[in-house]
Design a protein around this motif. Structure first.
Motif, PDB file in Angstrom:
ATOM      1  N   ASN A  79       0.833  -1.195   0.000  1.00 17.14           N
ATOM      2  CA  ASN A  79       0.000   0.000   0.000  1.00 17.14           C
ATOM      3  C   ASN A  79       0.874   1.253   0.000  1.00 17.14           C
ATOM      4  O   ASN A  79       0.621   2.192  -0.762  1.00 17.14           O
ATOM      5  N   HIS A  80       1.897   1.261   0.830  1.00 16.84           N
ATOM      6  CA  HIS A  80       2.805   2.412   0.889  1.00 16.84           C
ATOM      7  C   HIS A  80       3.473   2.643  -0.471  1.00 16.84           C
ATOM      8  O   HIS A  80       3.694   3.784  -0.882  1.00 16.84           O
ATOM      9  N   ALA A  81       3.734   1.563  -1.196  1.00 12.38           N
ATOM     10  CA  ALA A  81       4.345   1.660  -2.526  1.00 12.38           C
ATOM     11  C   ALA A  81       3.320   2.062  -3.592  1.00 12.38           C
ATOM     12  O   ALA A  81       3.686   2.309  -4.740  1.00 12.38           O
ATOM     13  N   GLY A  82       2.038   2.099  -3.229  1.00 11.04           N
ATOM     14  CA  GLY A  82       0.997   2.486  -4.179  1.00 11.04           C
ATOM     15  C   GLY A  82       0.462   1.345  -5.017  1.00 11.04           C
ATOM     16  O   GLY A  82      -0.299   1.574  -5.954  1.00 11.04           O
ATOM     17  N   THR A  83       0.830   0.123  -4.678  1.00 15.07           N
ATOM     18  CA  THR A  83       0.446  -1.038  -5.469  1.00 15.07           C
ATOM     19  C   THR A  83      -0.893  -1.629  -5.052  1.00 15.07           C
ATOM     20  O   THR A  83      -1.690  -2.025  -5.891  1.00 15.07           O
ATOM     21  N   VAL A  84      -1.145  -1.704  -3.737  1.00 22.03           N
ATOM     22  CA  VAL A  84      -2.338  -2.347  -3.200  1.00 22.03           C
ATOM     23  C   VAL A  84      -3.187  -1.318  -2.473  1.00 22.03           C
ATOM     24  O   VAL A  84      -2.681  -0.565  -1.643  1.00 22.03           O
TER      25      VAL A  84
END
Length: 168
Positions: free
Chosen positions: A36-41
């Motif tokens: 989530n932090h990486a913007g993926t999930v």
């Protein structure tokens, strides 16, 4: 395949109940946070609402992540337009699905999750099957296939992102 994956409520629920219980597999849940932090999930606010209404450790976990980065709003114009498209399409399927099945589908987070995926050109992670013959329940993958949205299972997402969990 899109680089953004939107999680259906059943991904969180099944993971906690069966596959990756919070108290046994904290690494899986940490991985979700990292993705989530990486913007993926991500997921959508209606999925948050469904899970947060519970009274268990998953509801608490979700409530600690009640942020617009984790649970996206579905109030934006693009998502609302896509929702109208999904709702109109499903209403035209009244020869395939019973009215109660259509009403149930439109009353939960699923059509808004699909609408957000359409607006972002994202993929959806769900544990629902892709049974086009099912007449009793409107399934996310069936609707997604009509709108060109890719769906995958949790293990597919883990493989796609190169996730590895090991004891050292």
């Amino acid at each position: 395949m899109s680089d953004v994956f939107l999680l259906d409520a059943n991904v969180f629920i099944e993971a906690n109940r069966v596959s990756y219980p919070l108290e046994i597999f904290p690494g899986f849940w940490d991985w979700l946070d990292q993705q989530n932090h990486a913007g993926t999930v991500k997921s959508v606010k209606p999925v948050y609402n469904e899970i947060a209404a519970g009274n268990d450790n998953l509801a608490e976990w979700v409530k600690e992540r009640n942020t617009p980065e984790w649970f996206l709003s579905v109030e934006d114009h693009a998502t609302q337009q896509a929702f109208a498209d999904v709702a109109n399409w499903i209403m035209l399927q009244n020869q395939k699905y019973s009215q109660p099945a259509i009403d149930e589908f439109l009353g939960v987070a699923d059509p808004l999750l699909i609408a957000k995926a359409i607006s972002l050109n994202a993929s959806i992670v769900t544990l629902e099957g892709n049974d086009h013959q099912n007449r009793k329940k409107v399934l996310i993958p069936v609707v997604c296939s009509n709108f060109g949205i890719k769906t995958l299972k949790t293990t597919d997402l883990l493989r796609h992102t190169g996730a590895r969990f090991s004891l050292k």
